[in-house]
Write an enzyme that holds these catalytic residues in place. Structure first.
Site, mmCIF file in Angstrom:
data_model
loop_
_atom_site.group_PDB
_atom_site.id
_atom_site.type_symbol
_atom_site.label_atom_id
_atom_site.label_comp_id
_atom_site.label_asym_id
_atom_site.label_seq_id
_atom_site.Cartn_x
_atom_site.Cartn_y
_atom_site.Cartn_z
ATOM 1 N N SER A 168 11.219 25.334 59.098
ATOM 2 C CA SER A 168 12.436 25.409 58.272
ATOM 3 C C SER A 168 13.687 25.680 59.093
ATOM 4 O O SER A 168 14.795 25.337 58.669
ATOM 5 C CB SER A 168 12.276 26.502 57.211
ATOM 6 O OG SER A 168 11.995 27.757 57.817
ATOM 7 N N ASP A 210 17.811 35.283 51.215
ATOM 8 C CA ASP A 210 16.426 35.691 51.469
ATOM 9 C C ASP A 210 16.287 36.519 52.740
ATOM 10 O O ASP A 210 15.240 37.111 53.001
ATOM 11 C CB ASP A 210 15.491 34.480 51.501
ATOM 12 C CG ASP A 210 15.789 33.504 52.637
ATOM 13 O OD1 ASP A 210 16.565 33.851 53.561
ATOM 14 O OD2 ASP A 210 15.244 32.376 52.614
ATOM 15 N N HIS A 249 16.234 32.898 56.408
ATOM 16 C CA HIS A 249 16.733 31.602 56.860
ATOM 17 C C HIS A 249 18.230 31.642 57.141
ATOM 18 O O HIS A 249 18.993 32.149 56.318
ATOM 19 C CB HIS A 249 16.436 30.528 55.815
ATOM 20 C CG HIS A 249 14.979 30.311 55.579
ATOM 21 N ND1 HIS A 249 14.281 30.941 54.570
ATOM 22 C CD2 HIS A 249 14.087 29.532 56.255
ATOM 23 C CE1 HIS A 249 13.012 30.563 54.615
ATOM 24 N NE2 HIS A 249 12.867 29.722 55.621
#
Length: 219
Positions: free
Chosen positions: A41, A190, A193
């Site tokens: 990611s 979050d 990220h």
């Protein structure tokens, strides 16, 4: 010789010198590098609008610094090193052009899931072995475990990336999230990220290592 003829001869001489000088350099200047960002990611631009992820930001940064390059995003969110290993061959086989450099940026999900470092090491070793077999230079974007996972896990996990890079003669950028991890303003809600500014800082951090690796390819 008249002044007009002398001036014309001088202009011709200057033109020929310029042609030899810049003409000889043109093949190198004309080359466009293909960089493969093979990761999870962090390279896939998780949670970001199109064009704001790692690959497009790195491509823009390289071009602003005079390096003609196309960066292919081969990041898959959630991938462990083992999952990256499983898809590596068909990813490479599906490319239209062989990469001049691969940035391998995996390991974060192994760390977050507490996977055995020995398995992560074996999978990373296999990935670099495949790039080596295909004669594709690699820049390893390493990962570091946070202290809360314990000193034993940290020591085993953190040594994977420099050890494997050294074994295969790959370049190493020690910590992909340097100066970004744990900085609230540089991450999505979050806390894991990076946001646009976080990716921007990651790119500025790794850019010298990417440029150096491409210079080695050019040489």
């Amino acid at each position: 010789m008249s002044l007009r003829v002398a001036y014309g001869a001088r202009r011709l001489f200057v033109y020929l010198v310029a042609l030899v000088t810049f003409g000889a350099a043109s093949p190198a200047l004309a080359k466009e590098f293909h960089v493969l960002a093979f990761g999870d990611s962090l390279t896939a631009g998780y949670g970001l609008p199109r064009g704001q992820g790692f690959a497009p930001q790195l491509e823009d940064a390289l071009r602003r610094n005079g390096v003609r390059a196309h960066v292919t995003d081969a990041g898959v969110s959630g991938n462990t090193v083992g999952q990256g290993r499983a898809r590596l061959k068909w990813t490479l086989d599906g490319l239209k052009k062989k990469p001049d450099l691969a940035i391998v940026a995996l390991g974060g999900n192994d760390m977050l899931r507490g996977l055995p470092p020995a398995q992560t090491r074996a999978d990373m070793d296999a990935i670099l072995a495949e790039f080596k077999r295909r004669e594709i230079p690699v820049l390893v974007a390493g990962m570091l475990a946070p202290p809360n996972l314990g000193p034993r896990f940290g020591a085993e996990f953190n040594s994977i990336f420099p050890d494997v890079a050294r074994k295969y003669g790959a370049a190493l950028y020690p910590f992909f999230l340097a100066n970004v991890a744990g900085v609230r303003a540089l991450n999505l809600p979050d806390g894991v990220h990076p946001n646009f500014q976080g990716i921007k800082r990651m790119v500025s951090g790794i850019l010298p290592s990417v440029t150096q690796a491409l210079n080695a390819v050019e040489a």
